[in-house]
Design a protein around this motif. Structure first.
Motif, mmCIF file in Angstrom:
data_model
loop_
_atom_site.group_PDB
_atom_site.id
_atom_site.type_symbol
_atom_site.label_atom_id
_atom_site.label_comp_id
_atom_site.label_asym_id
_atom_site.label_seq_id
_atom_site.Cartn_x
_atom_site.Cartn_y
_atom_site.Cartn_z
ATOM 1 N N ASN A 1 0.792 -1.219 0.000
ATOM 2 C CA ASN A 1 0.000 0.000 0.000
ATOM 3 C C ASN A 1 0.831 1.279 0.000
ATOM 4 N N ASP B 1 2.840 1.997 11.976
ATOM 5 C CA ASP B 1 1.748 1.635 12.868
ATOM 6 C C ASP B 1 1.285 0.216 12.518
ATOM 7 N N PRO B 2 0.494 -0.422 13.384
ATOM 8 C CA PRO B 2 0.134 -1.831 13.174
ATOM 9 C C PRO B 2 -0.536 -2.136 11.835
ATOM 10 N N ASP B 3 -1.329 -1.203 11.300
ATOM 11 C CA ASP B 3 -1.968 -1.483 10.008
ATOM 12 C C ASP B 3 -1.175 -0.927 8.821
ATOM 13 N N ALA B 4 0.042 -0.477 9.079
ATOM 14 C CA ALA B 4 0.977 -0.013 8.043
ATOM 15 C C ALA B 4 0.373 1.083 7.168
ATOM 16 N N THR B 5 -0.352 2.022 7.798
ATOM 17 C CA THR B 5 -0.893 3.156 7.051
ATOM 18 C C THR B 5 -0.189 4.460 7.398
ATOM 19 N N ARG B 6 0.640 4.412 8.437
ATOM 20 C CA ARG B 6 1.397 5.598 8.835
ATOM 21 C C ARG B 6 2.817 5.201 9.238
#
Length: 138
Positions: free
Chosen positions: A41, A76-81
């Motif tokens: 992403n 961050d855990p969901d790899a969005t930041r």
């Protein structure tokens, strides 16, 4: 806050410096590249923003903050930041020139960082120095 994965100066010496020490903007950019490249992403635009932000943060620490004393980059855990943390020896908060002279270099870094970051904070550290933390959207 538990964030994964993490690259810190204790774990990475991408710039060829001694273990536990980040000494160049290029080394920090290499750490960010290693974190972001495996992500499906992560856009090239986000990577460029992160590279620019960390370059400004580290060069400001070296130029105005009395020297770089710490660097971490993690997702961050969901790899969005992407979270970037840079520490230096100065307790003086960063600031931008109100209206930089277009013919004079410098005075734009903090403004650039604030425009690129989703969040931006400055914490004075016990003893001495400060930690600047920014998050960049991936």
């Amino acid at each position: 806050m538990d964030l994964h994965p993490t690259a810190t100066t204790q774990e990475s010496t991408a710039d060829g410096g001694p273990p536990g020490e980040m000494t160049t903007c290029a080394g920090a950019r290499a750490v960010i590249t290693a974190l972001l490249r495996p992500l499906k992403n992560a856009s090239r635009h986000a990577e460029a923003d992160a590279h620019l932000a960390v370059s400004e943060l580290i060069s400001n620490a070296l130029r105005h903050g009395g020297g770089l004393t710490g660097f971490t980059a993690d997702l961050d855990p969901d790899a969005t930041r992407l979270r970037l943390q840079v520490e230096d020896t100065s307790t003086e908060p960063p600031h931008s020139r109100p209206t930089p002279d277009p013919t004079t270099p410098g005075g734009r870094g903090w403004g650039i960082i604030k425009r690129l970051a989703v969040t931006c904070s400055v914490a004075i550290l016990p003893g001495a120095g400060k930690r600047i933390t920014v998050t960049i959207a991936i």
